[in-house]
Write an enzyme that holds these catalytic residues in place. Structure first.
Site, mmCIF file in Angstrom:
data_model
loop_
_atom_site.group_PDB
_atom_site.id
_atom_site.type_symbol
_atom_site.label_atom_id
_atom_site.label_comp_id
_atom_site.label_asym_id
_atom_site.label_seq_id
_atom_site.Cartn_x
_atom_site.Cartn_y
_atom_site.Cartn_z
ATOM 1 N N GLN A 28 17.175 -18.746 116.788
ATOM 2 C CA GLN A 28 15.737 -18.491 116.906
ATOM 3 C C GLN A 28 14.936 -19.794 116.872
ATOM 4 O O GLN A 28 13.945 -19.931 117.581
ATOM 5 C CB GLN A 28 15.259 -17.577 115.768
ATOM 6 C CG GLN A 28 15.741 -16.139 115.894
ATOM 7 C CD GLN A 28 15.112 -15.392 117.051
ATOM 8 O OE1 GLN A 28 13.953 -15.568 117.381
ATOM 9 N NE2 GLN A 28 15.898 -14.550 117.698
ATOM 10 N N ARG A 48 18.108 -30.081 107.726
ATOM 11 C CA ARG A 48 19.057 -31.048 107.157
ATOM 12 C C ARG A 48 19.710 -31.815 108.317
ATOM 13 O O ARG A 48 19.670 -31.368 109.467
ATOM 14 C CB ARG A 48 20.122 -30.314 106.353
ATOM 15 C CG ARG A 48 20.905 -29.330 107.207
ATOM 16 C CD ARG A 48 21.977 -28.620 106.419
ATOM 17 N NE ARG A 48 22.685 -27.656 107.261
ATOM 18 C CZ ARG A 48 23.595 -26.815 106.828
ATOM 19 N NH1 ARG A 48 23.925 -26.796 105.544
ATOM 20 N NH2 ARG A 48 24.193 -25.972 107.639
ATOM 21 N N SER A 52 22.377 -29.378 114.396
ATOM 22 C CA SER A 52 21.076 -28.846 114.827
ATOM 23 C C SER A 52 20.021 -29.940 114.865
ATOM 24 O O SER A 52 19.196 -29.992 115.786
ATOM 25 C CB SER A 52 20.593 -27.750 113.873
ATOM 26 O OG SER A 52 21.398 -26.621 113.940
ATOM 27 N N GLN A 85 17.797 -18.872 102.524
ATOM 28 C CA GLN A 85 16.347 -19.073 102.449
ATOM 29 C C GLN A 85 15.821 -19.121 101.020
ATOM 30 O O GLN A 85 14.892 -19.871 100.722
ATOM 31 C CB GLN A 85 15.617 -17.984 103.240
ATOM 32 C CG GLN A 85 15.785 -18.135 104.746
ATOM 33 C CD GLN A 85 14.997 -17.101 105.534
ATOM 34 O OE1 GLN A 85 14.140 -16.418 104.977
ATOM 35 N NE2 GLN A 85 15.287 -16.982 106.818
ATOM 36 N N HIS A 107 12.290 -12.598 110.150
ATOM 37 C CA HIS A 107 12.870 -11.331 109.688
ATOM 38 C C HIS A 107 12.380 -11.155 108.251
ATOM 39 O O HIS A 107 12.278 -12.138 107.507
ATOM 40 C CB HIS A 107 14.398 -11.431 109.767
ATOM 41 C CG HIS A 107 15.169 -10.273 109.200
ATOM 42 N ND1 HIS A 107 14.779 -8.948 109.352
ATOM 43 C CD2 HIS A 107 16.326 -10.228 108.493
ATOM 44 C CE1 HIS A 107 15.668 -8.168 108.753
ATOM 45 N NE2 HIS A 107 16.609 -8.917 108.223
ATOM 46 N N ASP A 190 15.485 -3.075 111.301
ATOM 47 C CA ASP A 190 16.327 -4.123 111.887
ATOM 48 C C ASP A 190 17.744 -4.034 111.318
ATOM 49 O O ASP A 190 18.729 -4.057 112.060
ATOM 50 C CB ASP A 190 15.718 -5.496 111.592
ATOM 51 C CG ASP A 190 16.474 -6.629 112.271
ATOM 52 O OD1 ASP A 190 16.314 -6.790 113.492
ATOM 53 O OD2 ASP A 190 17.237 -7.332 111.591
ATOM 54 N N GLU A 194 21.115 -2.866 113.573
ATOM 55 C CA GLU A 194 22.284 -3.721 113.782
ATOM 56 C C GLU A 194 23.539 -3.144 113.122
ATOM 57 O O GLU A 194 24.636 -3.293 113.633
ATOM 58 C CB GLU A 194 22.008 -5.171 113.359
ATOM 59 C CG GLU A 194 21.714 -5.397 111.901
ATOM 60 C CD GLU A 194 20.925 -6.703 111.635
ATOM 61 O OE1 GLU A 194 20.311 -7.256 112.560
ATOM 62 O OE2 GLU A 194 20.921 -7.140 110.472
ATOM 63 N N GLU A 226 38.246 -0.098 130.221
ATOM 64 C CA GLU A 226 37.597 1.217 130.091
ATOM 65 C C GLU A 226 36.601 1.276 128.942
ATOM 66 O O GLU A 226 35.575 1.944 129.055
ATOM 67 C CB GLU A 226 38.654 2.328 129.914
ATOM 68 C CG GLU A 226 39.449 2.640 131.180
ATOM 69 C CD GLU A 226 38.589 3.149 132.339
ATOM 70 O OE1 GLU A 226 37.433 3.560 132.112
ATOM 71 O OE2 GLU A 226 39.082 3.123 133.486
ATOM 72 N N SER A 251 29.374 9.431 137.909
ATOM 73 C CA SER A 251 29.825 10.612 138.654
ATOM 74 C C SER A 251 29.472 11.890 137.897
ATOM 75 O O SER A 251 29.225 11.856 136.691
ATOM 76 C CB SER A 251 31.337 10.542 138.847
ATOM 77 O OG SER A 251 31.985 10.639 137.578
HETATM 78 P P1 NDP Z 1 21.122 -19.690 112.962
HETATM 79 O O1 NDP Z 1 22.292 -19.554 112.064
HETATM 80 O O2 NDP Z 1 21.327 -19.608 114.430
HETATM 81 O O3 NDP Z 1 20.392 -21.085 112.687
HETATM 82 C C1 NDP Z 1 20.075 -21.486 111.414
HETATM 83 C C2 NDP Z 1 19.482 -22.897 111.431
HETATM 84 O O4 NDP Z 1 19.164 -23.264 110.084
HETATM 85 C C3 NDP Z 1 20.452 -23.947 111.957
HETATM 86 O O5 NDP Z 1 19.735 -24.862 112.739
HETATM 87 C C4 NDP Z 1 20.981 -24.593 110.691
HETATM 88 O O6 NDP Z 1 21.327 -25.947 110.886
HETATM 89 C C5 NDP Z 1 19.758 -24.519 109.803
HETATM 90 N N1 NDP Z 1 20.119 -24.632 108.395
HETATM 91 C C6 NDP Z 1 21.171 -24.083 107.755
HETATM 92 N N2 NDP Z 1 21.178 -24.429 106.478
HETATM 93 C C7 NDP Z 1 20.112 -25.236 106.291
HETATM 94 C C8 NDP Z 1 19.608 -25.932 105.168
HETATM 95 N N3 NDP Z 1 20.188 -25.857 103.977
HETATM 96 N N4 NDP Z 1 18.490 -26.681 105.341
HETATM 97 C C9 NDP Z 1 17.882 -26.765 106.547
HETATM 98 N N5 NDP Z 1 18.309 -26.119 107.648
HETATM 99 C C10 NDP Z 1 19.421 -25.369 107.514
HETATM 100 O O7 NDP Z 1 20.033 -18.625 112.454
HETATM 101 P P2 NDP Z 1 19.307 -17.483 113.314
HETATM 102 O O8 NDP Z 1 18.404 -18.126 114.312
HETATM 103 O O9 NDP Z 1 20.295 -16.470 113.742
HETATM 104 O O10 NDP Z 1 18.412 -16.768 112.175
HETATM 105 C C11 NDP Z 1 17.237 -17.357 111.671
HETATM 106 C C12 NDP Z 1 16.291 -16.245 111.236
HETATM 107 O O11 NDP Z 1 15.883 -15.498 112.384
HETATM 108 C C13 NDP Z 1 16.901 -15.249 110.256
HETATM 109 O O12 NDP Z 1 15.871 -14.857 109.385
HETATM 110 C C14 NDP Z 1 17.292 -14.084 111.159
HETATM 111 O O13 NDP Z 1 17.351 -12.837 110.502
HETATM 112 C C15 NDP Z 1 16.143 -14.118 112.158
HETATM 113 N N6 NDP Z 1 16.426 -13.484 113.443
HETATM 114 C C16 NDP Z 1 17.545 -13.860 114.148
HETATM 115 C C17 NDP Z 1 17.801 -13.315 115.376
HETATM 116 C C18 NDP Z 1 18.920 -13.833 116.226
HETATM 117 O O14 NDP Z 1 18.942 -13.500 117.385
HETATM 118 N N7 NDP Z 1 19.860 -14.640 115.758
HETATM 119 C C19 NDP Z 1 16.945 -12.240 115.933
HETATM 120 C C20 NDP Z 1 15.731 -12.011 115.167
HETATM 121 C C21 NDP Z 1 15.529 -12.593 113.948
HETATM 122 P P3 NDP Z 1 22.853 -26.491 110.850
HETATM 123 O O15 NDP Z 1 23.278 -26.612 112.279
HETATM 124 O O16 NDP Z 1 22.738 -27.795 110.152
HETATM 125 O O17 NDP Z 1 23.668 -25.461 110.087
HETATM 126 MG MG MG Z 2 18.696 -8.735 112.245
HETATM 127 MG MG MG Z 3 36.038 5.228 134.339
#
Ligand code: NDP
Ligand code: MG
Ligand code: MG
EC number: 1.1.1.86
Length: 330
Positions: A28, A48, A52, A85, A107, A190, A194, A226, A251
């Site tokens: 996200q 951090r 990323s 978080q 979320h 949500d 899921e 299938e 069908s």
């Molecule tokens: P991801 O796991 O894809 O990304 C998390 C990010 O946070 C990464 O860039 C990670 O960096 C960073 N991170 C992890 N630990 C730390 C830390 N200690 N300090 C700073 N940064 C940190 O998360 P999502 O995008 O899946 O989810 C984020 C939010 O969005 C959640 O609340 C989720 O419920 C919500 N959401 C997600 C959806 C989705 O499609 N995935 C859909 C709708 C909502 P690093 O690379 O260093 O680990």
């Molecule tokens: Mg979710």
């Molecule tokens: Mg078939």
């Protein structure tokens, strides 16, 4: 019918002249920040050091430690994994928030289940796109968007709702439609969606179907096509025109079988189990289990992941997809 907000429903730009810190640059995070930048907003990344952070710099963003980004920002959107978080907020966000700032989420989990308790003098809202991050970005680049929800939990400035709506517009969501919800409704629906249908329900259904065919002596490759490969084609039709369009396209044999056999598989008993799943979400049992397992190094979570990765359908699918270059497996 619920009110749907579009481009014209959002007048002015309550995010203009505000600095937005996106915390996290994953699924996200990269999508929100790039879309907001493209709609003319001032975006910095708080994260951090690691993969990323490098990706965010490569995309041209100014990258700071989380605490520094929070200090600079007026709006702090937390897009780090839900399970971290609480700690992140306590150590690197709460001490640096100022009165009149806005704290935002993708979320509602940590606010709804009381893991994070923001001070009374900040706005608290959520903007939750109803789709994975890579689609939030890709659809934006194609000129449309993923529909999104927004909710206001706390309105300290009197502007929280307008800021949240401006945010939905900033990520492009008002191009296709935005709905208002509450943290409770967003979080519970949500999690239910899921668990019972999109991820948990579907994977369990597909695996059970695959096992039924293979145990009856049919070739695993045919079982894969299938029950898994074709699922996308069916879901695409439902996405475009509901059950009716899908049933119109299959069908008569398939449609008849749909009506007589579907309810033999997903029964009143299945629906009773869905209600149990919903109850566990509503009364906090699911959240408690997830949080406790995280505190325990995700022993249960990682064990289940490993077990699932070992299922026969995964090995068969991997081989077949290598022979299907048109299946995008990046
Ligand atoms: P991801 O796991 O894809 O990304 C998390 C990010 O946070 C990464 O860039 C990670 O960096 C960073 N991170 C992890 N630990 C730390 C830390 N200690 N300090 C700073 N940064 C940190 O998360 P999502 O995008 O899946 O989810 C984020 C939010 O969005 C959640 O609340 C989720 O419920 C919500 N959401 C997600 C959806 C989705 O499609 N995935 C859909 C709708 C909502 P690093 O690379 O260093 O680990
Ligand atoms: Mg979710
Ligand atoms: Mg078939």
């Amino acid at each position: 019918m619920a009110k749907v907000y579009y481009e014209d429903s959002v007048q002015g730009d309550q995010l203009k002249d505000k600095k937005i810190a996106i915390i996290g640059y994953g699924s996200q995070g990269h999508a929100h920040s790039q879309n907001l930048r493209d709609t003319g907003h001032d975006v910095i990344i708080g994260i951090r050091e690691g993969k990323s952070a490098d990706a965010a710099r490569e995309a041209g963003f100014d990258v700071f430690p989380v605490s520094e980004a929070v200090k600079q920002a007026d709006v702090v959107m937390i897009l780090a994994p839900d399970e971290i978080q609480g700690e992140l907020y306590k150590n690197e966000i709460a001490p640096y928030l100022e009165a009149g700032n806005a704290l935002a989420f993708g979320h509602g989990f940590n606010i709804h289940f009381d893991v994070i308790q923001p001070p009374a003098d900040v706005d608290v809202f959520l903007v939750a796109p109803k789709g994975p991050g890579h689609l939030v970005r890709r659809t934006f680049e194609e000129g449309f968007a993923v529909p999104s929800l927004f909710a206001v939990e706390q309105d300290a400035t009197g502007n929280a709702r307008d800021i949240a709506l401006a945010y939905t517009k900033g990520i492009g969501a008002t191009r296709v439609g935005v709905l208002e919800t509450t943290f409770k409704e967003e979080t519970e629906t949500d999690l239910f969606g899921e668990q019972a249908v999109l991820c948990g329900g579907t994977t369990a259904l597909v695996q059970a179907g695959f096992e039924t065919l293979v145990e009856a002596g049919y070739q695993p490759e045919i079982a894969y096509f299938e029950v898994l490969h074709e699922l996308k084609l069916i879901v695409d039709l439902m996405y475009e025109g509901g059950m009716e369009k899908m049933r119109d396209s299959i069908s008569n044999t398939a449609e008849y079988g749909d009506y007589v056999s579907g309810p033999r598989v997903v029964t009143a008993e299945t629906k009773a189990r869905m209600k149990d799943v919903l109850t566990d979400i509503q009364d906090g049992t699911f959240a408690k289990g997830f949080i406790e397992d995280n505190e325990n190094g995700f022993e249960k979570f990682y064990g289940l992941r490993k077990e699932q990765q070992g299922h026969q359908i995964e090995a068969v699918g991997k081989e077949l997809r290598e022979m299907m270059p048109f299946v995008n497996n990046k």
